[in-house]
Write a protein that holds these residues in place. Structure first.
Motif, PDB file in Angstrom:
ATOM      1  N   PRO A 171       0.814  -1.228   0.000  1.00 68.10           N
ATOM      2  CA  PRO A 171       0.000   0.000   0.000  1.00 68.10           C
ATOM      3  C   PRO A 171       0.840   1.267   0.000  1.00 68.10           C
ATOM      4  CG  PRO A 171      -0.901  -1.610   1.534  1.00 68.10           C
ATOM      5  CD  PRO A 171       0.398  -2.159   1.063  1.00 68.10           C
ATOM      6  N   ALA A 172       1.974   1.249   0.710  1.00 67.92           N
ATOM      7  CA  ALA A 172       2.811   2.444   0.737  1.00 67.92           C
ATOM      8  C   ALA A 172       3.365   2.760  -0.646  1.00 67.92           C
ATOM      9  CB  ALA A 172       3.959   2.253   1.729  1.00 67.92           C
ATOM     10  N   LEU A 173       3.733   1.727  -1.383  1.00 72.18           N
ATOM     11  CA  LEU A 173       4.212   1.957  -2.742  1.00 72.18           C
ATOM     12  C   LEU A 173       3.097   2.454  -3.642  1.00 72.18           C
ATOM     13  CD1 LEU A 173       6.623  -1.023  -3.571  1.00 72.18           C
ATOM     14  CD2 LEU A 173       7.186   1.394  -3.401  1.00 72.18           C
ATOM     15  N   ALA A 174       1.903   1.893  -3.467  1.00 72.82           N
ATOM     16  CA  ALA A 174       0.787   2.296  -4.315  1.00 72.82           C
ATOM     17  C   ALA A 174       0.474   3.777  -4.155  1.00 72.82           C
ATOM     18  CB  ALA A 174      -0.442   1.451  -3.987  1.00 72.82           C
ATOM     19  N   ALA A 175       0.755   4.324  -2.971  1.00 67.10           N
ATOM     20  CA  ALA A 175       0.475   5.736  -2.722  1.00 67.10           C
ATOM     21  C   ALA A 175       1.621   6.640  -3.145  1.00 67.10           C
ATOM     22  CB  ALA A 175       0.184   5.947  -1.232  1.00 67.10           C
ATOM     23  N   ALA A 176       2.768   6.073  -3.536  1.00 61.79           N
ATOM     24  CA  ALA A 176       3.920   6.898  -3.921  1.00 61.79           C
ATOM     25  C   ALA A 176       3.650   7.580  -5.249  1.00 61.79           C
ATOM     26  CB  ALA A 176       5.168   6.029  -4.021  1.00 61.79           C
ATOM     27  N   PRO A 177       4.086   8.823  -5.401  1.00 61.51           N
ATOM     28  CA  PRO A 177       3.857   9.548  -6.666  1.00 61.51           C
ATOM     29  C   PRO A 177       4.510   8.831  -7.835  1.00 61.51           C
ATOM     30  CG  PRO A 177       4.586  11.048  -4.929  1.00 61.51           C
ATOM     31  CD  PRO A 177       4.755   9.667  -4.394  1.00 61.51           C
ATOM     32  N   ALA A 196      -6.837  -0.326  -8.950  1.00 68.23           N
ATOM     33  CA  ALA A 196      -7.428  -0.716  -7.676  1.00 68.23           C
ATOM     34  C   ALA A 196      -6.718  -0.004  -6.520  1.00 68.23           C
ATOM     35  CB  ALA A 196      -7.319  -2.226  -7.499  1.00 68.23           C
ATOM     36  N   PRO A 197      -7.391   0.139  -5.367  1.00 65.90           N
ATOM     37  CA  PRO A 197      -6.710   0.727  -4.202  1.00 65.90           C
ATOM     38  C   PRO A 197      -5.414  -0.008  -3.880  1.00 65.90           C
ATOM     39  CG  PRO A 197      -9.062   0.578  -3.792  1.00 65.90           C
ATOM     40  CD  PRO A 197      -8.821  -0.122  -5.093  1.00 65.90           C
ATOM     41  N   VAL A 198      -5.383  -1.330  -4.023  1.00 61.74           N
ATOM     42  CA  VAL A 198      -4.156  -2.113  -3.899  1.00 61.74           C
ATOM     43  C   VAL A 198      -3.919  -2.788  -5.249  1.00 61.74           C
ATOM     44  CG1 VAL A 198      -2.964  -3.956  -2.671  1.00 61.74           C
ATOM     45  CG2 VAL A 198      -4.592  -2.511  -1.455  1.00 61.74           C
ATOM     46  N   PRO A 199      -3.094  -2.190  -6.104  1.00 66.84           N
ATOM     47  CA  PRO A 199      -2.888  -2.772  -7.443  1.00 66.84           C
ATOM     48  C   PRO A 199      -2.339  -4.198  -7.349  1.00 66.84           C
ATOM     49  CG  PRO A 199      -1.976  -0.554  -7.311  1.00 66.84           C
ATOM     50  CD  PRO A 199      -2.332  -0.947  -5.914  1.00 66.84           C
ATOM     51  N   PHE A 242       4.031   5.905  -8.952  1.00 64.62           N
ATOM     52  CA  PHE A 242       4.178   4.455  -8.936  1.00 64.62           C
ATOM     53  C   PHE A 242       3.131   3.769  -9.802  1.00 64.62           C
ATOM     54  CE2 PHE A 242       3.026   0.279  -7.337  1.00 64.62           C
ATOM     55  CZ  PHE A 242       4.240  -0.360  -7.417  1.00 64.62           C
ATOM     56  N   ARG A 243       1.914   4.260  -9.767  1.00 63.73           N
ATOM     57  CA  ARG A 243       0.861   3.582 -10.542  1.00 63.73           C
ATOM     58  C   ARG A 243       1.181   3.621 -12.032  1.00 63.73           C
ATOM     59  NH1 ARG A 243      -3.747   2.122  -7.984  1.00 63.73           N
ATOM     60  NH2 ARG A 243      -3.936   2.774  -5.803  1.00 63.73           N
ATOM     61  N   GLU A 244       1.753   4.727 -12.491  1.00 64.22           N
ATOM     62  CA  GLU A 244       2.139   4.775 -13.901  1.00 64.22           C
ATOM     63  C   GLU A 244       3.193   3.720 -14.211  1.00 64.22           C
ATOM     64  OE1 GLU A 244       1.878   7.253 -11.881  1.00 64.22           O
ATOM     65  OE2 GLU A 244       0.546   8.767 -12.738  1.00 64.22           O
ATOM     66  N   ARG A 245       4.129   3.576 -13.286  1.00 65.50           N
ATOM     67  CA  ARG A 245       5.166   2.569 -13.493  1.00 65.50           C
ATOM     68  C   ARG A 245       4.575   1.165 -13.464  1.00 65.50           C
ATOM     69  NH1 ARG A 245      10.141   1.312  -9.319  1.00 65.50           N
ATOM     70  NH2 ARG A 245      10.874  -0.554 -10.370  1.00 65.50           N
ATOM     71  N   PHE A 246       3.675   0.905 -12.527  1.00 66.58           N
ATOM     72  CA  PHE A 246       3.066  -0.423 -12.443  1.00 66.58           C
ATOM     73  C   PHE A 246       2.194  -0.701 -13.667  1.00 66.58           C
ATOM     74  CE2 PHE A 246      -0.113  -3.462 -10.727  1.00 66.58           C
ATOM     75  CZ  PHE A 246       0.771  -4.470 -10.383  1.00 66.58           C
ATOM     76  N   ALA A 247       1.491   0.341 -14.154  1.00 66.48           N
ATOM     77  CA  ALA A 247       0.709   0.154 -15.380  1.00 66.48           C
ATOM     78  C   ALA A 247       1.623  -0.191 -16.549  1.00 66.48           C
ATOM     79  CB  ALA A 247      -0.090   1.420 -15.681  1.00 66.48           C
ATOM     80  N   ARG A 248       2.818   0.407 -16.573  1.00 66.89           N
ATOM     81  CA  ARG A 248       3.760   0.071 -17.626  1.00 66.89           C
ATOM     82  C   ARG A 248       4.210  -1.380 -17.507  1.00 66.89           C
ATOM     83  NH1 ARG A 248       7.451   3.701 -16.621  1.00 66.89           N
ATOM     84  NH2 ARG A 248       8.935   2.349 -15.538  1.00 66.89           N
ATOM     85  N   GLU A 249       4.381  -1.859 -16.255  1.00 70.97           N
ATOM     86  CA  GLU A 249       4.734  -3.267 -16.059  1.00 70.97           C
ATOM     87  C   GLU A 249       3.669  -4.185 -16.631  1.00 70.97           C
ATOM     88  OE1 GLU A 249       5.240  -6.507 -12.448  1.00 70.97           O
ATOM     89  OE2 GLU A 249       5.130  -4.371 -11.990  1.00 70.97           O
ATOM     90  N   VAL A 250       2.424  -3.862 -16.355  1.00 69.26           N
ATOM     91  CA  VAL A 250       1.346  -4.713 -16.846  1.00 69.26           C
ATOM     92  C   VAL A 250       1.307  -4.707 -18.368  1.00 69.26           C
ATOM     93  CG1 VAL A 250      -1.151  -5.011 -16.883  1.00 69.26           C
ATOM     94  CG2 VAL A 250       0.001  -4.431 -14.753  1.00 69.26           C
ATOM     95  N   ARG A 251       1.425  -3.523 -18.965  1.00 66.22           N
ATOM     96  CA  ARG A 251       1.411  -3.450 -20.428  1.00 66.22           C
ATOM     97  C   ARG A 251       2.576  -4.238 -21.017  1.00 66.22           C
ATOM     98  NH1 ARG A 251       0.521   2.050 -19.378  1.00 66.22           N
ATOM     99  NH2 ARG A 251       2.643   2.545 -20.098  1.00 66.22           N
ATOM    100  N   ALA A 252       3.730  -4.110 -20.385  1.00 68.27           N
ATOM    101  CA  ALA A 252       4.891  -4.835 -20.887  1.00 68.27           C
ATOM    102  C   ALA A 252       4.678  -6.338 -20.799  1.00 68.27           C
ATOM    103  CB  ALA A 252       6.136  -4.426 -20.101  1.00 68.27           C
ATOM    104  N   SER A 253       4.157  -6.791 -19.674  1.00 65.94           N
ATOM    105  CA  SER A 253       3.964  -8.227 -19.484  1.00 65.94           C
ATOM    106  C   SER A 253       2.908  -8.768 -20.439  1.00 65.94           C
ATOM    107  CB  SER A 253       3.555  -8.509 -18.035  1.00 65.94           C
ATOM    108  OG  SER A 253       4.549  -8.062 -17.142  1.00 65.94           O
TER     109      SER A 253
END
Length: 542
Positions: free
Chosen positions: A36-42, A73-76, A44-55
């Motif tokens: 959750p702390a990472l999900a709230a970091a500025p 999601a609140p907890v991606p 981070f969600r863009e980076r995680f979305a990039r991970e999903v697109r890449a995968s």
């Protein structure tokens, strides 16, 4: 696929916790839930979305497909297919480095997986031992957490290094543009770990490892000869001079026969235990459902406010940019050299070396194999010679104190007279010791020198064995003649030096029995060293 049953917590990584679960369709998945702390970091969600697109964009041999994900999601979270096998880091830590046949299969599998990543227009950027899963049918590449399209704008700050220190490429460590060649560098580092149990740049803090990656040469001396050449070409500092994945695959195909199980027995057993554990968990779950028990496995809605994203068919792959066709390459050999491998970074001044310490030559197998290719074996005869050198003065005193009267006749007399002329033996023994030290040292570094040095070493070792054989016979004759000049000792009053001399005599006699064979073999070796195939430079297509 609106919910997952979490069967087991697998572990925790830098981004979040990973669980073993089952989808509503009964498929085993590895589900990563972000902290959750990472999900709230500025950002981070863009980076995680990039991970999903890449995968989602990657598919092919050696990769693990994405099953479902929700980046809003609140907890991606992200769910991928579950592979019942240890990571390369776990396997090497628990069971030691992989044998050479497994290394070639690992190299080919990872190269094919990286090719699939690059064909999707991506660069993995974080290839390391913990991101490689070992399965019965080959290695699997996972965690595209920091992979990105080659032309995508970085979300991180200027100069921020993304990746694992010790495995990233020099250009990635310096914040320069990253291409597919960076993954090739990481592949070489991972193969070094698989073969030796350590990274090519040692251990230490992140800044220390980054400095070594940029400025120091990797330590790959313990790799097998053919693997050494491939890995060395992957670890060249300049990306344009590294091997391409096509050349890596060609080298792997040349050295991998593709027969039998590719993993050693302990690792294969660990995979079997993981698969058995998964079957037991599924059987327990099915039994609890059939019995209507209230203690069913935890049923978790991954997000109660956002329906999970069904991946569906993967998005269309971006078209690779047209590139000029490369010129035809010569036949690839795993023994190809890597020129400029020892070149310093461009911003440093030139370094003048007497010879390139990382240059290698191909050695004929007979040069360092067999008894004559291992000079240290001559210690069995050299040690008694040194003992006689140290005890010779005392032995002569004992001979003068207990003379044989009348003097010995026949062969014993001839040997006794020979014993009076021993001035040659001390310098010969010392010369043999010095020659042995030189030969043993050069043998360890022989492949780093030139063809001429290898030929000289092979010839010198043959001459050494000839001199050794002559010295063994000469010392045996000298000691026999000296003992023949002494009278019998009565009342057990035998000096200690004579007991030591008796032991040296027996050791020399045993060595003298093999000197005829060593002499013939040494002459053959000398002939081959002067005229036969000893060594040759490692060149493209060799």
């Amino acid at each position: 696929m609106g919910e997952f049953r979490l069967l087991l917590r697998l572990g925790e990584g830098g981004m979040g916790r990973v669980y073993l679960g089952r989808s509503s369709g009964g498929r085993a998945v590895a589900l990563k839930r972000v902290h959750p702390a990472l999900a709230a970091a500025p950002g981070f969600r863009e980076r995680f979305a990039r991970e999903v697109r890449a995968s989602q964009a990657v598919s092919g041999a050696g990769t693990v497909p994405v099953v479902a994900a929700d980046t809003d999601a609140p907890v991606p979270w992200l769910a991928t297919a579950y592979v019942p096998g240890p990571t390369l880091a776990e396997a090497v830590h628990d069971h030691g480095p992989l044998p050479e046949p497994a290394l070639w299969r690992l190299l080919g599998g990872l190269a094919r997986a990286l090719a699939a990543v690059h064909d999707s227009g991506l660069v993995h950027r974080d290839l390391k031992p913990s991101n490689v899963l070992l399965s019965q049918d080959g290695p699997r590449l996972i965690d595209f957490g920091i992979a990105r399209a080659a032309d995508e704008t970085a979300l991180t700050g200027t100069g921020l290094v993304i990746g694992s220190a010790g495995y990233i490429s020099p250009e990635q460590a310096e914040g320069e543009p990253v291409t597919a060649a960076s993954d090739v560098f990481a592949l070489g580092a991972v193969m070094t770990y698989a073969a030796t149990g350590r990274g090519p740049f040692g251990t230490g803090s992140g800044p220390e490892l980054l400095y070594r990656v940029v400025h120091k040469q990797p330590d790959i001396d313990d790799l097998p000869g053919a693997m050494w050449g491939v890995v060395g070409n992957c670890l060249i500092k300049r990306p344009e001079e590294r091997f391409t994945l096509d050349r890596v695959l060609a080298c792997a195909a040349e050295s991998d026969d593709g027969r039998g199980d590719w993993l050693p027995a302990p690792v294969a057993s660990a995979i079997a235990r993981k698969a058995e554990h998964l079957l037991n968990l599924e059987a327990e779950e099915e039994q609890s459902e059939n019995e209507g028990s209230t203690a069913t496995p935890t049923r978790v809605d991954v997000d109660a406010h956002h329906a999970p994203t069904r991946t569906g068919p993967p998005p269309a792959k971006p078209r690779p940019r047209p590139q000029p066709s490369p010129p035809p390459r010569p036949a690839v050999s795993p023994y190809a050299p890597y020129a400029a491998y020892a070149a310093p970074p461009s911003r440093q001044g030139p370094i003048h070396l007497r010879h390139d310490p990382l240059r290698r030559i191909w050695l004929a197998p007979w040069v360092q194999r067999g008894a004559l290719g291992r000079p240290l074996l001559s210690l069995f005869g050299l040690i008694p010679m040194v003992m006689l050198l140290l005890a010779s003065r005392r032995l002569k005193e004992v001979a003068r104190e207990h003379p044989l009267i009348p003097p010995a006749d026949g062969l014993a007399g001839d040997l006794a007279r020979f014993a009076d002329n021993d001035g040659l033996f001390p310098p010969l023994t010392l010369l043999l010791v010095a020659a042995l030290v030189w030969l043993a040292y050069r043998r360890r570094t022989l492949q780093r020198h030139t063809e001429r040095h290898a030929r000289a070493w092979a010839a010198a070792s043959a001459v050494y064995w000839l001199a050794w054989s002559a010295a063994v016979v000469g010392h045996l004759a000298w000691l026999t003649g000296l003992l023949a000049t002494m009278d019998d000792f009565k009342n057990g009053d035998v000096p200690t030096v004579l007991w030591l001399s008796a032991g040296a005599w027996m050791a020399l006699f045993a060595n003298a029995l093999v000197t005829p064979f060593a002499t013939v073999a040494a002459f053959v070796r000398l002939s081959r060293a002067l005229s036969g195939d000893v060594a040759r430079p490692v060149t493209n297509g060799a």
